[in-house]
Design a protein around this motif. Structure first.
Motif, PDB file in Angstrom:
ATOM      1  N   THR A   3       0.847  -1.182   0.000  1.00  0.00           N
ATOM      2  CA  THR A   3       0.000   0.000   0.000  1.00  0.00           C
ATOM      3  C   THR A   3       0.882   1.230   0.000  1.00  0.00           C
ATOM      4  OG1 THR A   3      -0.054   0.138   2.393  1.00  0.00           O
ATOM      5  CG2 THR A   3      -1.760  -1.225   1.342  1.00  0.00           C
ATOM      6  N   ARG A   4       0.302   2.344  -0.288  1.00  0.00           N
ATOM      7  CA  ARG A   4       1.051   3.589  -0.342  1.00  0.00           C
ATOM      8  C   ARG A   4       1.750   3.876   0.988  1.00  0.00           C
ATOM      9  NH1 ARG A   4       1.563   7.590  -3.775  1.00  0.00           N
ATOM     10  NH2 ARG A   4       1.824   9.710  -3.079  1.00  0.00           N
ATOM     11  N   SER A   5       1.131   3.535   2.107  1.00  0.00           N
ATOM     12  CA  SER A   5       1.732   3.808   3.413  1.00  0.00           C
ATOM     13  C   SER A   5       2.957   2.925   3.675  1.00  0.00           C
ATOM     14  CB  SER A   5       0.701   3.636   4.525  1.00  0.00           C
ATOM     15  OG  SER A   5       0.274   2.294   4.562  1.00  0.00           O
ATOM     16  N   ASP A   6       3.101   1.796   2.925  1.00  0.00           N
ATOM     17  CA  ASP A   6       4.258   0.928   3.090  1.00  0.00           C
ATOM     18  C   ASP A   6       5.485   1.451   2.348  1.00  0.00           C
ATOM     19  OD1 ASP A   6       2.787  -0.802   4.605  1.00  0.00           O
ATOM     20  OD2 ASP A   6       2.320  -2.141   2.940  1.00  0.00           O
ATOM     21  N   ARG A   7       5.283   2.360   1.442  1.00  0.00           N
ATOM     22  CA  ARG A   7       6.391   2.870   0.635  1.00  0.00           C
ATOM     23  C   ARG A   7       7.180   3.912   1.413  1.00  0.00           C
ATOM     24  NH1 ARG A   7       3.606   3.583  -5.261  1.00  0.00           N
ATOM     25  NH2 ARG A   7       2.975   1.425  -5.442  1.00  0.00           N
ATOM     26  N   ILE A   8       8.481   3.940   1.116  1.00  0.00           N
ATOM     27  CA  ILE A   8       9.291   4.963   1.763  1.00  0.00           C
ATOM     28  C   ILE A   8       9.402   6.167   0.840  1.00  0.00           C
ATOM     29  CG2 ILE A   8      10.534   3.254   3.119  1.00  0.00           C
ATOM     30  CD1 ILE A   8      12.931   3.646   1.324  1.00  0.00           C
ATOM     31  N   SER A   9       9.666   7.311   1.422  1.00  0.00           N
ATOM     32  CA  SER A   9       9.736   8.545   0.643  1.00  0.00           C
ATOM     33  C   SER A   9      10.975   8.544  -0.246  1.00  0.00           C
ATOM     34  CB  SER A   9       9.770   9.756   1.572  1.00  0.00           C
ATOM     35  OG  SER A   9      11.022   9.823   2.223  1.00  0.00           O
ATOM     36  N   ALA A  10      10.979   9.423  -1.218  1.00  0.00           N
ATOM     37  CA  ALA A  10      12.129   9.553  -2.111  1.00  0.00           C
ATOM     38  C   ALA A  10      13.380   9.953  -1.328  1.00  0.00           C
ATOM     39  CB  ALA A  10      11.833  10.570  -3.197  1.00  0.00           C
ATOM     40  N   ARG A  14      16.723   7.777  -1.130  1.00  0.00           N
ATOM     41  CA  ARG A  14      18.007   8.386  -1.468  1.00  0.00           C
ATOM     42  C   ARG A  14      19.037   8.089  -0.365  1.00  0.00           C
ATOM     43  NH1 ARG A  14      20.861  12.029  -4.008  1.00  0.00           N
ATOM     44  NH2 ARG A  14      21.468  14.054  -3.328  1.00  0.00           N
ATOM     45  N   GLU A  15      18.639   8.237   0.888  1.00  0.00           N
ATOM     46  CA  GLU A  15      19.533   7.931   2.008  1.00  0.00           C
ATOM     47  C   GLU A  15      19.914   6.457   2.018  1.00  0.00           C
ATOM     48  OE1 GLU A  15      21.000   9.995   4.464  1.00  0.00           O
ATOM     49  OE2 GLU A  15      20.371  11.467   2.967  1.00  0.00           O
ATOM     50  N   GLN A  16      18.956   5.600   1.720  1.00  0.00           N
ATOM     51  CA  GLN A  16      19.209   4.160   1.661  1.00  0.00           C
ATOM     52  C   GLN A  16      20.266   3.851   0.596  1.00  0.00           C
ATOM     53  OE1 GLN A  16      15.728   1.941   0.501  1.00  0.00           O
ATOM     54  NE2 GLN A  16      16.790  -0.016   0.553  1.00  0.00           N
ATOM     55  N   ILE A  17      20.138   4.492  -0.562  1.00  0.00           N
ATOM     56  CA  ILE A  17      21.102   4.275  -1.646  1.00  0.00           C
ATOM     57  C   ILE A  17      22.474   4.815  -1.248  1.00  0.00           C
ATOM     58  CG2 ILE A  17      21.700   4.907  -4.022  1.00  0.00           C
ATOM     59  CD1 ILE A  17      18.602   4.965  -4.542  1.00  0.00           C
ATOM     60  N   SER A  45      16.483  -1.326  -8.061  1.00  0.00           N
ATOM     61  CA  SER A  45      16.918  -1.523  -9.439  1.00  0.00           C
ATOM     62  C   SER A  45      17.992  -0.510  -9.838  1.00  0.00           C
ATOM     63  CB  SER A  45      15.732  -1.406 -10.399  1.00  0.00           C
ATOM     64  OG  SER A  45      15.312  -0.057 -10.498  1.00  0.00           O
ATOM     65  N   GLN A  46      18.858  -0.924 -10.737  1.00  0.00           N
ATOM     66  CA  GLN A  46      19.916  -0.053 -11.230  1.00  0.00           C
ATOM     67  C   GLN A  46      19.351   1.160 -11.967  1.00  0.00           C
ATOM     68  OE1 GLN A  46      21.031   0.352 -14.627  1.00  0.00           O
ATOM     69  NE2 GLN A  46      22.988   1.350 -14.217  1.00  0.00           N
ATOM     70  N   PRO A  47      18.301   1.011 -12.788  1.00  0.00           N
ATOM     71  CA  PRO A  47      17.750   2.198 -13.440  1.00  0.00           C
ATOM     72  C   PRO A  47      17.254   3.255 -12.439  1.00  0.00           C
ATOM     73  CG  PRO A  47      16.998   0.236 -14.571  1.00  0.00           C
ATOM     74  CD  PRO A  47      17.703  -0.226 -13.321  1.00  0.00           C
ATOM     75  N   TYR A  48      16.786   2.815 -11.276  1.00  0.00           N
ATOM     76  CA  TYR A  48      16.333   3.778 -10.265  1.00  0.00           C
ATOM     77  C   TYR A  48      17.515   4.589  -9.725  1.00  0.00           C
ATOM     78  CZ  TYR A  48      13.681   5.741  -6.389  1.00  0.00           C
ATOM     79  OH  TYR A  48      13.076   6.613  -5.524  1.00  0.00           O
ATOM     80  N   VAL A  49      18.655   3.913  -9.504  1.00  0.00           N
ATOM     81  CA  VAL A  49      19.866   4.610  -9.047  1.00  0.00           C
ATOM     82  C   VAL A  49      20.288   5.643 -10.081  1.00  0.00           C
ATOM     83  CG1 VAL A  49      22.321   4.339  -8.484  1.00  0.00           C
ATOM     84  CG2 VAL A  49      20.654   2.712  -7.596  1.00  0.00           C
TER      85      VAL A  49
END
Length: 196
Positions: A3-10, A14-17, A45-49
């Motif tokens: 669900t949308r609430s399970d997703r982390i913010s951009a 970014r911090e995770q990456i 995914s690599q394209p997201y990075v």
């Protein structure tokens, strides 16, 4: 399906990456790291990075900035409230040793400084080093000779920890002597932290 609430913010992604990139660039260096390797370490995914950071060079630059920000925040948090507790240099040194228990931080900083002649990375590395100098001078209030000693000792410590020379101290008398003259009575504690 999440669900949308399970997703982390951009910003969190970014911090995770960047955290994954610190570990990967630290372990493999700039030349040995790919955006795909960082993506796998971050579990994305690599394209997201590539979409977030563009090139590998830009990812490394942002990783170096991220690491330098962490270093400066660690130093600022260690500035003494009560000067009777310990000297500023002791507090900063202790904070730094705790920070570089994360080998990725130590090695990412070293990789960045070694790439000082690179036209894209070099200006970021130089600016970061000067930020540390300004913080030591302007915020920590260290005198020029204290700054010189702190930075020189810090680079020696970085080299010893990065090369793993402490591992040789168990079997090589010269390595043991070098560790002893650098860390004194704290050599055992430093070796334990470095191997953790």
């Amino acid at each position: 399906m999440s669900t949308r609430s399970d997703r982390i913010s951009a910003d969190e992604r970014r911090e995770q990456i960047l955290d994954a990139a610190v570990a990967v660039f630290g372990e493999f260096g700039y030349a040995g790291t790919s955006t795909d390797r960082v993506a796998r370490a971050a579990g994305i995914s690599q394209p997201y990075v590539v979409r977030l950071f563009g090139t590998k060079e830009q990812l490394f630059i942002e990783t170096l900035r991220h690491t330098l920000e962490r270093l400066l925040a660690t130093f600022r948090a260690a500035l003494p409230v009560d000067a009777e507790e310990a000297s500023v240099e002791q507090r900063l040194g202790e904070a730094y040793l705790r920070l570089v228990e994360d080998r990725g931080v130590l090695l990412t900083l070293l990789h960045g400084f070694m790439l000082g002649s690179d036209p894209g990375i070099g200006p970021v590395a130089r600016d970061g080093f000067l930020q540390v100098f300004r913080m030591l001078r302007d915020e920590a209030g260290l005198a020029p000779e204290q700054i010189h000693r702190f930075l020189a000792d810090g680079m020696l410590i970085n080299t010893l920890l990065a090369t793993g020379i402490g591992v040789d101290a168990a079997t090589d008398r010269d390595a043991a002597d070098l560790m002893e003259c650098t860390f004194g009575e704290r050599v055992g504690e430093v070796l334990a932290r470095a191997s953790a």
